[in-house]
Write a protein that holds these residues in place. Structure first.
Motif, PDB file in Angstrom:
ATOM      1  N   PRO A  46       1.286  -5.493  -2.723  1.00 28.61           N
ATOM      2  CA  PRO A  46      -0.163  -5.422  -3.000  1.00 28.61           C
ATOM      3  C   PRO A  46      -1.018  -5.516  -1.734  1.00 28.61           C
ATOM      4  O   PRO A  46      -2.064  -4.880  -1.637  1.00 28.61           O
ATOM      5  N   ALA A  47      -0.570  -6.279  -0.768  1.00 26.58           N
ATOM      6  CA  ALA A  47      -1.334  -6.411   0.481  1.00 26.58           C
ATOM      7  C   ALA A  47      -1.342  -5.089   1.246  1.00 26.58           C
ATOM      8  O   ALA A  47      -2.348  -4.714   1.837  1.00 26.58           O
ATOM      9  N   TYR A  48      -0.215  -4.387   1.250  1.00 25.69           N
ATOM     10  CA  TYR A  48      -0.174  -3.073   1.903  1.00 25.69           C
ATOM     11  C   TYR A  48      -1.094  -2.092   1.189  1.00 25.69           C
ATOM     12  O   TYR A  48      -1.816  -1.331   1.824  1.00 25.69           O
ATOM     13  N   LYS A  49      -1.076  -2.108  -0.144  1.00 23.57           N
ATOM     14  CA  LYS A  49      -1.926  -1.187  -0.897  1.00 23.57           C
ATOM     15  C   LYS A  49      -3.402  -1.475  -0.670  1.00 23.57           C
ATOM     16  O   LYS A  49      -4.226  -0.568  -0.630  1.00 23.57           O
ATOM     17  N   ALA A  50      -3.753  -2.749  -0.503  1.00 23.61           N
ATOM     18  CA  ALA A  50      -5.144  -3.133  -0.257  1.00 23.61           C
ATOM     19  C   ALA A  50      -5.522  -2.968   1.211  1.00 23.61           C
ATOM     20  O   ALA A  50      -6.662  -3.208   1.584  1.00 23.61           O
ATOM     21  N   ASP A  51      -4.559  -2.561   2.040  1.00 25.14           N
ATOM     22  CA  ASP A  51      -4.748  -2.360   3.480  1.00 25.14           C
ATOM     23  C   ASP A  51      -5.242  -3.637   4.167  1.00 25.14           C
ATOM     24  O   ASP A  51      -6.117  -3.621   5.016  1.00 25.14           O
ATOM     25  N   VAL A  52      -4.646  -4.767   3.770  1.00 21.52           N
ATOM     26  CA  VAL A  52      -4.995  -6.065   4.337  1.00 21.52           C
ATOM     27  C   VAL A  52      -4.090  -6.408   5.517  1.00 21.52           C
ATOM     28  O   VAL A  52      -4.484  -7.124   6.424  1.00 21.52           O
ATOM     29  N   ILE A  53      -2.879  -5.860   5.527  1.00 18.36           N
ATOM     30  CA  ILE A  53      -1.914  -6.157   6.580  1.00 18.36           C
ATOM     31  C   ILE A  53      -2.092  -5.152   7.711  1.00 18.36           C
ATOM     32  O   ILE A  53      -2.079  -3.945   7.493  1.00 18.36           O
TER      33      ILE A  53
END
Length: 130
Positions: A46-53
């Motif tokens: 989910p963090a990759y999809k939200a472009d948080v990482i």
């Protein structure tokens, strides 16, 4: 004889003292995770999809910050880059030169001359064609 042995004993004991300390970053190699690889991937997805990482050295919002609109011609950009290189203002390795106001003006004028020269050349070609 004793005076010659004293520096040797001190050097050996100093080396042993440094050898006893932990290696920097060694704790990473001794880490034991309580999660499986699949569980970690499920948490990260989910963090990759939200472009948080961040990927690589990029940080959040940096991709928009690097987009710059320009109205300079290719000839002008090339002339300014060549002048900056000639003046030694192009970064080499970790050395980042700081241009003076006079050098910035020299680079700008090189671009202006390139545009003016290009316009003169185009005008001369149009005159010859007629």
């Amino acid at each position: 004889m004793k005076s010659a042995l004293l520096p040797l004993v001190l050097a050996i004991s100093a080396g042993a003292a440094f050898a006893e300390g932990p290696i920097e970053g060694n704790e990473v190699f001794n880490f034991q995770s309580q999660l499986t690889r699949a569980e970690v991937q499920a948490q990260v997805a989910p963090a990759y999809k939200a472009d948080v990482i961040a990927r690589g050295e990029a940080s959040e919002g940096q991709d928009q910050a690097t987009v710059v609109a320009s109205n300079l011609s290719v000839a002008q950009v090339r002339a300014e880059a060549a002048e900056a290189y000639r003046l030694g203002l192009v970064a080499q390795g970790e050395i980042l030169p700081v241009p003076t106001a006079a050098q910035v003006e020299q680079v700008r004028l090189a671009g202006v001359r390139a545009v003016q020269g290009n316009a003169v050349a185009q005008g001369a070609a149009a005159t010859v064609a007629n």
